[in-house]
Scaffold this motif. Structure first.
Motif, PDB file in Angstrom:
ATOM      1  N   ASN B  50       0.814  -1.216   0.000  1.00  0.00           N
ATOM      2  CA  ASN B  50       0.000   0.000   0.000  1.00  0.00           C
ATOM      3  C   ASN B  50       0.848   1.266   0.000  1.00  0.00           C
ATOM      4  OD1 ASN B  50      -2.510   1.297  -0.035  1.00  0.00           O
ATOM      5  ND2 ASN B  50      -2.424   1.645   2.189  1.00  0.00           N
ATOM      6  N   MET B  51       2.122   1.151  -0.320  1.00  0.00           N
ATOM      7  CA  MET B  51       3.024   2.311  -0.375  1.00  0.00           C
ATOM      8  C   MET B  51       3.050   3.103   0.918  1.00  0.00           C
ATOM      9  SD  MET B  51       2.929   3.985  -4.179  1.00  0.00           S
ATOM     10  CE  MET B  51       3.325   5.570  -3.478  1.00  0.00           C
ATOM     11  N   GLU B  52       3.119   2.359   2.040  1.00  0.00           N
ATOM     12  CA  GLU B  52       3.277   3.013   3.340  1.00  0.00           C
ATOM     13  C   GLU B  52       4.712   2.841   3.831  1.00  0.00           C
ATOM     14  OE1 GLU B  52       0.387   1.066   5.784  1.00  0.00           O
ATOM     15  OE2 GLU B  52      -1.171   1.333   4.266  1.00  0.00           O
ATOM     16  N   PHE B 247      -5.064   1.150  -8.548  1.00  0.00           N
ATOM     17  CA  PHE B 247      -4.137   1.186  -7.413  1.00  0.00           C
ATOM     18  C   PHE B 247      -4.733   2.039  -6.288  1.00  0.00           C
ATOM     19  CE2 PHE B 247      -0.384   2.104  -4.881  1.00  0.00           C
ATOM     20  CZ  PHE B 247       0.243   0.868  -4.877  1.00  0.00           C
ATOM     21  N   HIS B 248      -5.699   1.440  -5.598  1.00  0.00           N
ATOM     22  CA  HIS B 248      -6.283   2.044  -4.389  1.00  0.00           C
ATOM     23  C   HIS B 248      -6.863   3.438  -4.635  1.00  0.00           C
ATOM     24  CE1 HIS B 248      -4.102  -1.248  -2.589  1.00  0.00           C
ATOM     25  NE2 HIS B 248      -2.943  -0.713  -2.874  1.00  0.00           N
ATOM     26  N   MET B 250      -5.536   5.793  -6.222  1.00  0.00           N
ATOM     27  CA  MET B 250      -4.466   6.775  -6.024  1.00  0.00           C
ATOM     28  C   MET B 250      -4.479   7.859  -7.100  1.00  0.00           C
ATOM     29  SD  MET B 250      -0.366   6.135  -5.505  1.00  0.00           S
ATOM     30  CE  MET B 250      -0.518   5.581  -3.805  1.00  0.00           C
ATOM     31  N   ASP B 251      -4.372   9.092  -6.653  1.00  0.00           N
ATOM     32  CA  ASP B 251      -4.150  10.241  -7.541  1.00  0.00           C
ATOM     33  C   ASP B 251      -2.653  10.528  -7.438  1.00  0.00           C
ATOM     34  OD1 ASP B 251      -3.627  12.904  -8.339  1.00  0.00           O
ATOM     35  OD2 ASP B 251      -5.712  13.474  -8.000  1.00  0.00           O
ATOM     36  N   ALA B 253      -0.510  12.583  -8.798  1.00  0.00           N
ATOM     37  CA  ALA B 253      -0.001  13.951  -8.636  1.00  0.00           C
ATOM     38  C   ALA B 253      -0.257  14.471  -7.223  1.00  0.00           C
ATOM     39  CB  ALA B 253      -0.635  14.876  -9.668  1.00  0.00           C
ATOM     40  N   GLU B 254      -1.319  13.975  -6.581  1.00  0.00           N
ATOM     41  CA  GLU B 254      -1.520  14.344  -5.174  1.00  0.00           C
ATOM     42  C   GLU B 254      -0.513  13.613  -4.307  1.00  0.00           C
ATOM     43  OE1 GLU B 254      -5.276  14.325  -3.270  1.00  0.00           O
ATOM     44  OE2 GLU B 254      -6.361  15.065  -5.005  1.00  0.00           O
ATOM     45  N   GLU B 255      -0.233  12.396  -4.680  1.00  0.00           N
ATOM     46  CA  GLU B 255       0.681  11.578  -3.895  1.00  0.00           C
ATOM     47  C   GLU B 255       2.079  12.199  -3.855  1.00  0.00           C
ATOM     48  OE1 GLU B 255      -0.822   8.956  -2.603  1.00  0.00           O
ATOM     49  OE2 GLU B 255       0.919   8.396  -1.419  1.00  0.00           O
ATOM     50  N   SER B 256       2.517  12.686  -4.991  1.00  0.00           N
ATOM     51  CA  SER B 256       3.844  13.305  -5.034  1.00  0.00           C
ATOM     52  C   SER B 256       3.865  14.445  -6.042  1.00  0.00           C
ATOM     53  CB  SER B 256       4.910  12.277  -5.424  1.00  0.00           C
ATOM     54  OG  SER B 256       6.160  12.931  -5.624  1.00  0.00           O
TER      55      SER B 256
END
Lengths: 261, 433
Positions: B50-52, B247-248, B250-251, B253-256
């Motif tokens: 989950n990219m934690e 992928f969950h 996921m946005d 551009a918001e993520e990084s």
């Protein structure tokens, strides 16, 4: 998610989960010329482990509107308004560098609302060299490179995030900062002279996360802060400099987990 | 970091991305020839997925040896990170597939490697992605070709095979004016000769098979992101700025703010298309990268000697090398390529196809094969090999004639190479007589 704080649109990354004000709130506060990106892994973890997370872009930073606030006190009061906007009565604050000073001051000014503070890469006072301040004012690219050089202990990489070149990522992120914001942010740090008094007023538990190879806020610079805080514990991070959340994301996460879970 | 402004390219080429192995202290990069990596516990497993937490799960997505190469090339280019792929073609496909889908459009230089031309003009068109090819030097043509559905501008630092120099500052400015990124194939120059990000490019890829590896031993590609392009502000890249159900939600551009492209490329592109690099290849390419600055200096030095020899030879019709004043991009090359214009170039033998054939067959040191960027000198006849699928019109537009010969100048003694060329040219003259 977007919040309206003092009539200004503010962006907060919620760790990939919908923000639920009924859960314990954890607010991440970034440092100078940064944004929520610096908390990527840690904020996702806590959003999936019991907390509602707000990794904010401070005013005038990242996706948030407005202008950078011009003092640590202003940032501390803004944090209280952020909690109001999010419908949150109490919150844990985790701050890095300038963000750590905002968290410290917020805990001193708003004791009924701040239940714990985690201060990463912190120092009181947080003196900024004249050389860096001058560069931040007139030659931001030079200042970004100076900060980068002093913030990355892993100057040759070896990052645990696959394929990430951390010095390049740090530099690219600072280059996205609003013109003039670095100087305001660094001046906030340099001008904050009442940190030890604030620390003495803090009632909640505090965690100092100290990167052993931090050149921006060297480990010894946290000494007076540790003495002034009543309920304090320390966590030392091996193999990291000031940019510890990116250089050793898991070690930083484990330090926060031990304090918050 | 050491020095006033961080480590230099020479040092980064040897060290970036690798710290000595913490378990045994191995100085060389260990080859982690393992498909998968053991989880410490269930919580860590979930956190990795989950990219934690940071780390490796499965070698199609990431691998410790491959990551060293990715980090190293990103460091050399001045990017935020990189993804290594099975080949240069895979790197280019990964870039395109990450940015767009059916109904999109690309504007590309007409002077491209034949494989890139195939991908753009035939294969991607089948998947609904169209490409307009424009003369590399005609900025107005680039501008005129941009449509509302254009999503990418693309060119090679040195266009294959005529060595058209891509005017990266002007083409990137044009791209940005339209909210578009510029992707550059930097294979022929490597970061030793040119760093496209310093001139405005947004994404760079290499066929690492060539100069990065340098010894003709491993096929691979590397895709690097500068982190400078603002996908959110552009508003044309929903793959990066809207939630991804795969992928969950996921946005990216918001993520990084600066690594959205690489996140999507790894989490979708490597995961689903699967064109990953093997750790063994990554090790061999890393070995090559360690000596990249030394080799490139010698490559360029040798190339210049051979260019001068050929340009003065009576059996040679023309030599296309931007280092020569006769090349149309000479002035631009002096600005963008002050260390030299690489060691791959084309020339024409007088006497057409028979002379060219005899020339190649007479050479002893130059190996007749389809590759460039080897430590050993190579030769090929593009019209019958690398570009054979192109029409005569397309060949002409790309500056390729029936008698065009392409050399990749290696690291041998320059006088030995000149002797070999001299023998070949003498045979070519006889064949044409």
């Amino acid at each position: 998610m977007e919040l309206i704080v003092r009539d200004t649109k503010i962006y907060a990354y919620t760790g990939g989960k919908t923000f639920d004000p009924q859960k314990p709130a954890l607010v991440f506060l970034h440092g100078a010329a940064n944004d929520h990106t610096v908390w990527g892994l840690q904020s996702r973890y806590f959003a999936n482990h019991g907390y509602s997370v707000l990794a904010v872009d401070l005013p005038g930073h990242g996706r948030s509107g407005g202008e950078p606030l011009a003092s640590i006190g202003a940032l501390a009061d803004w944090v209280a308004d952020l909690l109001n906007a999010a419908g949150v009565e109490k919150a844990v604050l985790a701050g890095h560098s300038m963000g750590s000073l905002a968290a410290l001051e917020a805990a001193a000014r708003h004791p009924s609302r701040i239940v714990k503070i985690a201060l990463l890469g912190s120092a009181v006072p947080m003196a900024v060299s004249d050389q860096l301040l001058a560069a931040a004012k007139d030659k931001p690219e030079k200042a970004y490179r100076m900060i980068n050089q002093w913030s990355n202990a892993l100057g040759l990489g070896g990052n645990t995030v696959p394929g990430a070149w951390q010095p390049g990522a740090s530099l690219a992120l600072m280059r996205r900062a609003k013109p003039g914001s670095l100087f305001i942010d660094l001046s906030n740090c340099n001008d904050y002279q009442t940190g030890l008094e604030a620390a003495a007023q803090v009632q909640c538990p505090a965690l100092l996360v100290i990167a052993k190879r931090d050149l921006m806020t060297p480990p010894r610079a946290a000494g007076d802060l540790a003495k002034a805080l009543k309920d304090v514990r320390k966590a030392e991070i091996d193999g990291a400099g000031h940019a510890m959340m990116a250089e050793q994301p898991d070690r930083v996460l484990d330090a926060l987990r031990a304090f918050l879970l | 970091m050491a020095g006033k402004d961080g480590y230099t390219l020479d040092t980064l080429a040897l060290h970036a991305g690798q710290v000595p192995d913490p378990q045994y202290g191995a100085r060389a990069t260990p080859i982690y020839l393992s498909t998968s990596f053991v989880f410490k516990d269930s919580d860590q497993a979930a956190a990795l997925f989950n990219m934690e937490r940071a780390g490796h799960v499965y070698s199609r997505i990431s691998n410790p040896t491959v990551s060293v190469l990715e980090e190293r090339v990103a460091a050399l280019e001045g990017g935020v990170g990189a993804i290594a792929t099975a080949s240069g073609q895979a790197a280019m496909h990964l870039a395109v597939a990450t940015l767009m889908g059916a109904g999109s459009h690309i504007v590309a230089s007409g002077a491209l490697y034949g494989g890139s031309h195939n991908l753009l003009d035939y294969t991607l068109r089948r998947f609904g992605i169209e490409t307009t090819f424009v003369p590399t030097r005609d900025v107005d043509a680039w501008r005129a070709a941009i449509r509302p559905n254009t999503r990418l501008l693309f060119g090679e630092t040195l266009g294959n095979p005529g060595l058209d120099v891509l005017d990266i500052p002007r083409i990137s400015a044009l791209a940005h004016e339209h909210g578009l990124p510029l992707l550059v194939d930097s294979t022929f120059t490597s970061p030793y000769l040119l760093k496209p990000f310093e001139h405005g490019a947004d994404l760079v890829f290499h066929s690492a098979t060539k100069f990065l590896c340098g010894h003709g031993t491993a096929v691979g590609g590397v895709l690097v992101d500068s982190g400078n392009f603002d996908w959110e502000a552009s508003g044309k890249f929903p793959t990066l700025t809207e939630p991804y159900d795969g992928f969950h939600g996921m946005d990216f551009a918001e993520e990084s703010t600066v690594a959205a492209f690489l996140l999507r490329a790894r989490r979708e592109g490597l995961r689903d298309f699967g064109a990953c690099m093997s750790p063994m290849n990554a090790f061999q390419i890393l070995q090559g990268v360690e000596t990249l600055p030394l080799r490139m200096a010698r490559h360029v030095e040798n190339a210049r000697k051979l260019v001068d020899f050929l340009a003065a030879h009576e059996a040679v019709g023309s030599v296309a090398y931007p280092g020569l004043e006769s090349h149309p991009d000479h002035a631009l090359a002096q600005k963008l390529l002050p260390k030299g214009c690489g060691s791959v170039f084309s020339f024409s033998v007088k006497g057409g196809r028979p002379a060219g054939k005899k020339f190649i067959e007479t050479l002893k040191l130059f190996s007749h094969l389809a590759n460039v960027g080897d430590a050993k000198s190579l030769v090929i006849h593009p019209a019958s090999t690398t570009h054979f699928r192109m029409s005569d019109e397309a060949l002409l537009a790309a500056g390729i004639g029936a008698g065009t010969i392409r050399l990749s100048v290696g690291l041998e003694d320059a006088d030995d190479l000149i002797e070999d060329l001299s023998r070949g040219l003498a045979a070519a003259v006889k064949a044409a007589a």
